[in-house]
Design an enzyme around this catalytic site. Sequence first.
Site, PDB file in Angstrom:
ATOM      1  N   CYS A  23       0.697  -1.009   0.051  1.00 46.77           N
ATOM      2  CA  CYS A  23      -0.082  -0.071  -0.247  1.00 46.77           C
ATOM      3  C   CYS A  23       0.867   1.254   0.029  1.00 46.77           C
ATOM      4  O   CYS A  23       0.273   2.446  -0.062  1.00 46.77           O
ATOM      5  CB  CYS A  23      -0.970  -0.023   1.171  1.00 46.77           C
ATOM      6  SG  CYS A  23      -2.569  -1.160   1.042  1.00 46.77           S
ATOM      7  N   LYS A  26       0.447   3.476  -3.038  1.00 47.71           N
ATOM      8  CA  LYS A  26      -0.671   4.215  -3.459  1.00 47.71           C
ATOM      9  C   LYS A  26      -0.638   5.627  -3.803  1.00 47.71           C
ATOM     10  O   LYS A  26       0.479   6.193  -3.484  1.00 47.71           O
ATOM     11  CB  LYS A  26      -1.748   4.463  -2.152  1.00 47.71           C
ATOM     12  CG  LYS A  26      -2.218   3.061  -1.672  1.00 47.71           C
ATOM     13  CD  LYS A  26      -3.061   2.924  -0.565  1.00 47.71           C
ATOM     14  CE  LYS A  26      -4.438   3.706  -0.596  1.00 47.71           C
ATOM     15  NZ  LYS A  26      -5.284   3.476   0.560  1.00 47.71           N
ATOM     16  N   THR A  56     -16.614  10.925   0.953  1.00 49.14           N
ATOM     17  CA  THR A  56     -15.551  11.334   2.070  1.00 49.14           C
ATOM     18  C   THR A  56     -14.109  10.323   1.781  1.00 49.14           C
ATOM     19  O   THR A  56     -13.605  10.160   2.841  1.00 49.14           O
ATOM     20  CB  THR A  56     -15.970  11.308   3.169  1.00 49.14           C
ATOM     21  OG1 THR A  56     -16.608   9.874   3.408  1.00 49.14           O
ATOM     22  CG2 THR A  56     -17.153  12.126   3.536  1.00 49.14           C
ATOM     23  N   GLY A  57     -14.286   9.761   0.818  1.00 46.37           N
ATOM     24  CA  GLY A  57     -13.138   8.853   0.734  1.00 46.37           C
ATOM     25  C   GLY A  57     -13.302   7.545   1.448  1.00 46.37           C
ATOM     26  O   GLY A  57     -12.181   7.005   2.000  1.00 46.37           O
ATOM     27  N   ASP A  59     -14.050   3.669   2.642  1.00 44.93           N
ATOM     28  CA  ASP A  59     -13.346   2.336   2.357  1.00 44.93           C
ATOM     29  C   ASP A  59     -14.101   1.297   1.369  1.00 44.93           C
ATOM     30  O   ASP A  59     -13.204   0.905   0.605  1.00 44.93           O
ATOM     31  CB  ASP A  59     -13.189   1.350   3.812  1.00 44.93           C
ATOM     32  CG  ASP A  59     -12.051   2.188   4.590  1.00 44.93           C
ATOM     33  OD1 ASP A  59     -10.979   2.048   4.389  1.00 44.93           O
ATOM     34  OD2 ASP A  59     -12.889   2.561   5.667  1.00 44.93           O
ATOM     35  N   HIS A 151      -9.551 -11.307 -13.304  1.00 44.98           N
ATOM     36  CA  HIS A 151      -9.102 -10.949 -14.498  1.00 44.98           C
ATOM     37  C   HIS A 151      -7.631 -10.843 -14.601  1.00 44.98           C
ATOM     38  O   HIS A 151      -7.194 -10.470 -13.447  1.00 44.98           O
ATOM     39  CB  HIS A 151      -9.653  -9.305 -14.874  1.00 44.98           C
ATOM     40  CG  HIS A 151      -9.370  -8.737 -15.960  1.00 44.98           C
ATOM     41  ND1 HIS A 151      -9.547  -9.299 -17.391  1.00 44.98           N
ATOM     42  CD2 HIS A 151      -8.562  -7.859 -16.320  1.00 44.98           C
ATOM     43  CE1 HIS A 151      -9.073  -8.478 -18.167  1.00 44.98           C
ATOM     44  NE2 HIS A 151      -8.510  -7.436 -17.482  1.00 44.98           N
ATOM     45  N   SER A 152      -6.820 -11.032 -15.595  1.00 40.64           N
ATOM     46  CA  SER A 152      -5.462 -10.973 -15.672  1.00 40.64           C
ATOM     47  C   SER A 152      -5.036 -10.118 -16.902  1.00 40.64           C
ATOM     48  O   SER A 152      -5.643 -10.071 -17.730  1.00 40.64           O
ATOM     49  CB  SER A 152      -4.749 -12.290 -15.699  1.00 40.64           C
ATOM     50  OG  SER A 152      -5.221 -13.092 -16.974  1.00 40.64           O
ATOM     51  N   ASP A 235     -10.133   1.705   7.955  1.00 45.23           N
ATOM     52  CA  ASP A 235      -9.002   0.725   7.960  1.00 45.23           C
ATOM     53  C   ASP A 235      -7.764   1.630   7.945  1.00 45.23           C
ATOM     54  O   ASP A 235      -7.709   2.567   7.362  1.00 45.23           O
ATOM     55  CB  ASP A 235      -9.152  -0.411   7.210  1.00 45.23           C
ATOM     56  CG  ASP A 235      -8.962  -0.266   5.724  1.00 45.23           C
ATOM     57  OD1 ASP A 235      -9.182   0.962   5.458  1.00 45.23           O
ATOM     58  OD2 ASP A 235      -9.047  -1.165   5.119  1.00 45.23           O
TER      59      ASP A 235
END
Length: 341
Positions: A23, A26, A56-57, A59, A151-152, A235
Site C-alpha cells: 500500500c 498508493k 469522503t473517501g 473504504d 481478470h489478468s 482501516d
Amino acid sequence: MTQATTDTGTGKRLTGYAHGGGCACKIPPGELEEVVSGLDAVPGSPNGELVIGLDTGDDAAVVRLPGSPDGLAAVATADFFTPVVDDPYDWGRIAAANALSDVYAVGGRPLVAVNLLAWPRDVLPFDLAREVLRGGLDVAALAGCHVGGGHSVDDPEPKYGMAVTGVADPARLLRNDTGRPGVPLTLTKPLGIGVLNNRHKATGEVFEHAVATMTELNADASAAALAAGAVCATDVTGFGLLGHLCKMARASGVTAVVDAAAVPYLDGARESLRAGYVSGGTRRNLDWVAPHTDFGGAGEEERLLLADAQTSGGLLIAGEIPGAPVIGELVPAGAHPLVVR
C-alpha cells in the site's frame, strides 16, 4: 527473523520487480483528492440507493438493494498492489486480507471476490502466479468468501489483489464521517508494517510477525465494533494512521487527538526506521498531513512512525473495543483536524 529463500528462477527476488511495495505504492492522498474532485455520481435513477460513495473517501461503496426482503445493502470494493514480500503465497494472502478489510471497515460481510492479476509472463514463471492465487484463495476461504475467477493482464510489474462484494445492514454501518466529540479512538493492529516491509525489500530479512499481522483478517475487529455500538471507523493502510485519521476528522467535523505514547508498534519498527528504512509513501503521507496537524513536541521519528504506510493494517474505530488499545479521542473541532500529544 530469517533470511529470504524464495527463488523466482531469475536471480532476482519478487520484491525486486516492484518500484515500491504494498500500500506504500498508493497515489498520495492530496494528489488523489485532486483527481477525483468533482467526479460526483451521474444524475439519474440508478438501481438502488448509494449509501456510501465517493464523498469522503470511505473504504467501500455501499448501495441499498431495492426489494431486498431482509433490507440488506451491497458492499463493493477493489484493492491490489505490487509485491510486498518475496514469498508469493504470503503476498497473495496479504493482498486478499487487505482487499477484504475494506468490507469489514464499513461493517460488512464479504460474499464473493474476483482476482485481479497483472503478471510479467515472459519474465516470471506462472508457478509463482499460481502460488499468489492460492494464497488469496486460502485467505478468502478463512473469511467465508467465495472466489469466482477474475481478470489478468500481461504487465512488466507484478500486481495482485481482489475486487470484493459483500453485504451489510444499512442501519448498522461503520463510516468515516460519523465521528463525534467525546469518543475514544481504538486501533486494532500495531503500526510499523511499512518500515519492516521496506527493510525486507532492501535486505531480504523476513519478519514473520509482520506477515502474521498483515494476514490477520479484520473480521473480529469489525464485529466487535458493531457489537460495541460504534458507527465510525476506517482501516489503516497506505495513507498511514495520520492520513486515514485526518480524513476521518475532516469528514466528521471534529479534531482527533492522538496520544503518541499509547500507539502500539511491531517489534523492530523503531530500529528499522532509525536504520533508514522509510518508504517514499510514508514521507508523502507526512508531507500531506503536516499542514493539518499540531505535532506539539513530537519529533521526526514519531511523526514518521505515525505516518508509516501500512499494508493490511488494523481498524481505527471511534469507540472503545475490548482488548484493543485506546490511542486517543475525538474532541470538538479546533484549529487543526489532528493533534499529537
